[in-house]
Design an enzyme around this catalytic site. Structure first.
Site, PDB file in Angstrom:
ATOM      1  N   ASP A  58      36.640  39.121  57.177  1.00 17.41           N
ATOM      2  CA  ASP A  58      35.990  39.162  56.473  1.00 17.41           C
ATOM      3  C   ASP A  58      35.170  40.398  55.721  1.00 17.41           C
ATOM      4  O   ASP A  58      35.672  41.043  56.894  1.00 17.41           O
ATOM      5  CB  ASP A  58      34.913  38.952  57.811  1.00 17.41           C
ATOM      6  CG  ASP A  58      33.196  39.218  57.545  1.00 17.41           C
ATOM      7  OD1 ASP A  58      32.946  39.333  56.331  1.00 17.41           O
ATOM      8  OD2 ASP A  58      32.331  38.347  58.523  1.00 17.41           O
TER       9      ASP A  58
ATOM     10  N   SER B 207      28.035  44.215  38.627  1.00 19.16           N
ATOM     11  CA  SER B 207      27.822  43.645  37.938  1.00 19.16           C
ATOM     12  C   SER B 207      26.451  44.263  37.310  1.00 19.16           C
ATOM     13  O   SER B 207      26.963  45.692  37.174  1.00 19.16           O
ATOM     14  CB  SER B 207      26.078  43.183  39.048  1.00 19.16           C
ATOM     15  OG  SER B 207      25.421  42.129  38.224  1.00 19.16           O
TER      16      SER B 207
ATOM     17  N   TYR C 246      19.875  43.077  46.571  1.00 24.00           N
ATOM     18  CA  TYR C 246      21.731  42.581  45.863  1.00 24.00           C
ATOM     19  C   TYR C 246      21.408  43.915  44.802  1.00 24.00           C
ATOM     20  O   TYR C 246      22.627  44.195  44.957  1.00 24.00           O
ATOM     21  CB  TYR C 246      21.749  41.387  45.361  1.00 24.00           C
ATOM     22  CG  TYR C 246      22.648  41.209  44.660  1.00 24.00           C
ATOM     23  CD1 TYR C 246      24.198  40.638  44.877  1.00 24.00           C
ATOM     24  CD2 TYR C 246      23.271  40.900  43.152  1.00 24.00           C
ATOM     25  CE1 TYR C 246      24.951  40.771  44.249  1.00 24.00           C
ATOM     26  CE2 TYR C 246      23.605  40.678  42.041  1.00 24.00           C
ATOM     27  CZ  TYR C 246      25.059  40.355  42.608  1.00 24.00           C
ATOM     28  OH  TYR C 246      25.713  40.170  42.232  1.00 24.00           O
TER      29      TYR C 246
ATOM     30  N   ALA D 268      20.921  46.761  44.541  1.00 28.61           N
ATOM     31  CA  ALA D 268      20.618  47.803  45.101  1.00 28.61           C
ATOM     32  C   ALA D 268      22.341  48.235  45.644  1.00 28.61           C
ATOM     33  O   ALA D 268      22.867  49.068  44.933  1.00 28.61           O
ATOM     34  CB  ALA D 268      20.128  48.154  46.261  1.00 28.61           C
TER      35      ALA D 268
ATOM     36  N   LYS E  42      24.991  47.015  44.114  1.00 24.51           N
ATOM     37  CA  LYS E  42      25.985  46.434  43.086  1.00 24.51           C
ATOM     38  C   LYS E  42      25.767  48.388  42.214  1.00 24.51           C
ATOM     39  O   LYS E  42      26.648  48.847  42.067  1.00 24.51           O
ATOM     40  CB  LYS E  42      25.021  45.581  41.918  1.00 24.51           C
ATOM     41  CG  LYS E  42      25.826  44.324  42.501  1.00 24.51           C
ATOM     42  CD  LYS E  42      26.862  44.049  42.533  1.00 24.51           C
ATOM     43  CE  LYS E  42      27.393  43.321  43.496  1.00 24.51           C
ATOM     44  NZ  LYS E  42      29.037  42.754  44.255  1.00 24.51           N
TER      45      LYS E  42
HETATM   46  N1  LIG Z   1      28.170  34.501  39.494  1.00 22.27           N
HETATM   47  C1  LIG Z   1      27.396  35.841  39.258  1.00 22.27           C
HETATM   48  O1  LIG Z   1      26.704  35.301  38.203  1.00 22.27           O
HETATM   49  C2  LIG Z   1      28.250  37.281  38.852  1.00 22.27           C
HETATM   50  C3  LIG Z   1      26.864  38.365  38.643  1.00 22.27           C
HETATM   51  C4  LIG Z   1      28.132  39.719  38.343  1.00 22.27           C
HETATM   52  C5  LIG Z   1      28.340  40.289  39.255  1.00 22.27           C
HETATM   53  N2  LIG Z   1      29.182  38.587  40.185  1.00 22.27           N
HETATM   54  C6  LIG Z   1      29.370  39.416  41.439  1.00 22.27           C
HETATM   55  O2  LIG Z   1      31.301  38.733  41.049  1.00 22.27           O
HETATM   56  C7  LIG Z   1      31.864  39.184  42.206  1.00 22.27           C
HETATM   57  C8  LIG Z   1      32.191  37.313  42.904  1.00 22.27           C
HETATM   58  O3  LIG Z   1      31.409  36.553  42.590  1.00 22.27           O
HETATM   59  P1  LIG Z   1      31.892  35.376  42.119  1.00 22.27           P
HETATM   60  O4  LIG Z   1      30.325  35.042  41.100  1.00 22.27           O
HETATM   61  O5  LIG Z   1      32.288  34.515  42.256  1.00 22.27           O
HETATM   62  O6  LIG Z   1      30.516  34.258  43.034  1.00 22.27           O
HETATM   63  P2  LIG Z   1      31.230  33.512  44.509  1.00 22.27           P
HETATM   64  O7  LIG Z   1      31.885  31.846  43.433  1.00 22.27           O
HETATM   65  O8  LIG Z   1      29.949  32.998  45.576  1.00 22.27           O
HETATM   66  O9  LIG Z   1      32.636  33.767  45.261  1.00 22.27           O
HETATM   67  C9  LIG Z   1      32.430  35.118  46.375  1.00 22.27           C
HETATM   68  C10 LIG Z   1      33.899  34.822  46.906  1.00 22.27           C
HETATM   69  O10 LIG Z   1      34.019  36.824  47.592  1.00 22.27           O
HETATM   70  C11 LIG Z   1      33.705  35.596  49.109  1.00 22.27           C
HETATM   71  N3  LIG Z   1      33.121  36.678  50.531  1.00 22.27           N
HETATM   72  C12 LIG Z   1      31.096  36.363  49.979  1.00 22.27           C
HETATM   73  N4  LIG Z   1      31.109  37.539  50.976  1.00 22.27           N
HETATM   74  C13 LIG Z   1      32.364  37.657  51.853  1.00 22.27           C
HETATM   75  C14 LIG Z   1      33.106  38.462  53.102  1.00 22.27           C
HETATM   76  N5  LIG Z   1      31.328  38.861  54.325  1.00 22.27           N
HETATM   77  N6  LIG Z   1      33.857  38.359  53.489  1.00 22.27           N
HETATM   78  C15 LIG Z   1      34.946  37.941  52.532  1.00 22.27           C
HETATM   79  N7  LIG Z   1      34.549  37.737  51.490  1.00 22.27           N
HETATM   80  C16 LIG Z   1      33.601  37.350  50.846  1.00 22.27           C
HETATM   81  C17 LIG Z   1      33.555  34.140  49.617  1.00 22.27           C
HETATM   82  O11 LIG Z   1      35.105  34.056  50.036  1.00 22.27           O
HETATM   83  P3  LIG Z   1      33.971  33.525  51.526  1.00 22.27           P
HETATM   84  O12 LIG Z   1      33.361  32.219  51.530  1.00 22.27           O
HETATM   85  O13 LIG Z   1      35.329  32.624  51.675  1.00 22.27           O
HETATM   86  O14 LIG Z   1      34.978  33.951  52.648  1.00 22.27           O
HETATM   87  C18 LIG Z   1      33.732  34.097  47.418  1.00 22.27           C
HETATM   88  O15 LIG Z   1      35.326  34.197  47.632  1.00 22.27           O
HETATM   89  C19 LIG Z   1      30.451  38.899  43.576  1.00 22.27           C
HETATM   90  O16 LIG Z   1      31.202  40.829  44.306  1.00 22.27           O
HETATM   91  C20 LIG Z   1      29.393  39.333  42.716  1.00 22.27           C
HETATM   92  O17 LIG Z   1      28.256  40.648  43.076  1.00 22.27           O
HETATM   93  C21 LIG Z   1      28.785  37.871  40.353  1.00 22.27           C
END
Ligand SMILES: NC(=O)c1ccc[n+]([C@@H]2O[C@H](COP(=O)([O-])OP(=O)(O)OC[C@H]3O[C@@H](n4cnc5c(N)ncnc54)[C@H](OP(=O)(O)O)[C@@H]3O)[C@@H](O)[C@H]2O)c1
Length: 276
Positions: free
Chosen positions: A61, A145, A158, A160, A162
């Site tokens: 975590d 992001s 969120y 903020a 990023k």
């Molecule tokens: N999807 C978008 O539109 C988008 C756009 C720009 C940037 N991003 C960034 O991309 C990154 C990945 O997001 P995603 O889109 O792949 O979302 P996702 O499918 O929801 O995956 C998020 C990942 O982060 C892990 N996570 C969340 N909180 C955690 C914690 N406290 N400790 C450890 N692991 C944690 C989750 O694993 P567990 O729940 O198993 O811990 C999961 O593996 C994020 O930083 C997000 O801000 C996403």
């Protein structure tokens, strides 16, 4: 110069879903040795089995500093070194800023920002022990992001976090370059992952409206751009290139961008203004 992915030791936080999982699949296929971290250990183990079982899974975590430190120690003990740290774990919350509770605000900074810093602080000393390979001793990659450059309504907290990640990456890039560590920030636009569901779950009844004509990308596309930047480190990765220029120009015309966002960003939230 090019770094070799074959045999590279890469830690990926947030590897149980979305972008982190897609990156793990990409790098594993090219011979990297991975440390897969997230809270859902069952998902990590299932992924590791699918990838042939040669990676290390560490339940982590990232909002707990001791777990970030434990992750880095486990990686260094198991593989004897750390080449690349990908700080990808994170989440969003769909809430107007003024209605985000102090606890929600602290929690999201704890995971997205402090989780990043706690992993970096623990990993850098291990990278500094390495001889340079492909021009670098190591690399820190931070998944920020596109919203780091322009906050968006109902995702203020969120956005903020990023923006904070981007600022940290910009500073570290200059601090660590002379010591042989590359720092790369990643700026995806809306990507098809579990992110939206997770943000809605935390929204207290809110739902994200679809923006007409919105361009979205796949996690695989983001992962491919990240893998390229792990081979050949660059300062910033924008997997959808036009967003980089559009958002840079947007900083010059904030009033215009406010108007566009007010028209186009729609959410179904109890306190969002209703539109006809
Ligand atoms: N999807 C978008 O539109 C988008 C756009 C720009 C940037 N991003 C960034 O991309 C990154 C990945 O997001 P995603 O889109 O792949 O979302 P996702 O499918 O929801 O995956 C998020 C990942 O982060 C892990 N996570 C969340 N909180 C955690 C914690 N406290 N400790 C450890 N692991 C944690 C989750 O694993 P567990 O729940 O198993 O811990 C999961 O593996 C994020 O930083 C997000 O801000 C996403």
């Amino acid at each position: 110069m090019r770094r070799t992915l074959d045999g590279m030791v890469v830690i990926i936080t947030g590897a149980s879903a979305g972008i982190g999982r897609a990156l793990a699949e990409n790098l594993s296929g090219r011979g990297a040795r991975l440390v897969l971290a997230a809270r859902r250990l069952d998902r990590l183990e299932e992924l590791n089995r699918a990838l042939g079982g040669r990676h290390l899974c560490v339940r982590t975590d990232v909002s707990r500093r001791e777990e970030c430190e434990g992750l880095i120690i486990a990686a260094a003990d198991h593989f004897g070194r750390i080449d690349t740290l990908v700080c990808n774990a994170g989440y969003g919350i769909l809430r107007p800023v003024a209605e985000t509770t102090p606890q929600q605000m602290q929690d999201i900074f704890q995971a997205n920002v402090f989780g990043t810093v706690d992993c970096v602080r623990a990993a850098v000393p291990h990278m500094l022990k390495r001889e340079p390979a492909g021009g670098w001793r190591g690399q820190v990659m931070i998944v920020s992001s596109a919203v780091a450059r322009r906050g968006i309504p109902y995702f203020g907290a969120y956005s903020a976090t990023k923006a904070a990640q981007l600022a940290l990456a910009e500073a570290m890039r200059v601090e660590l370059r002379p010591r042989g560590i590359a720092v790369t920030s990643v700026h995806p636009i809306g990507t098809d992952t579990e992110f939206g569901e997770a943000a809605e779950r935390r929204a207290g009844g809110g739902r994200i409206g679809r923006v007409p004509g919105e361009v979205r990308q796949s996690a695989g596309r983001v992962a491919r751009a990240m893998a390229r930047a792990i081979e050949r480190p660059v300062p910033e990765v924008w997997p959808f290139a036009p967003s980089r220029w559009a958002l840079s120009l947007a900083t010059l015309v904030p009033r215009l961008v406010d108007r566009v966002m007010a028209k186009r960003v729609t959410v179904e939230h109890p306190t969002a203004p209703r539109r006809a």
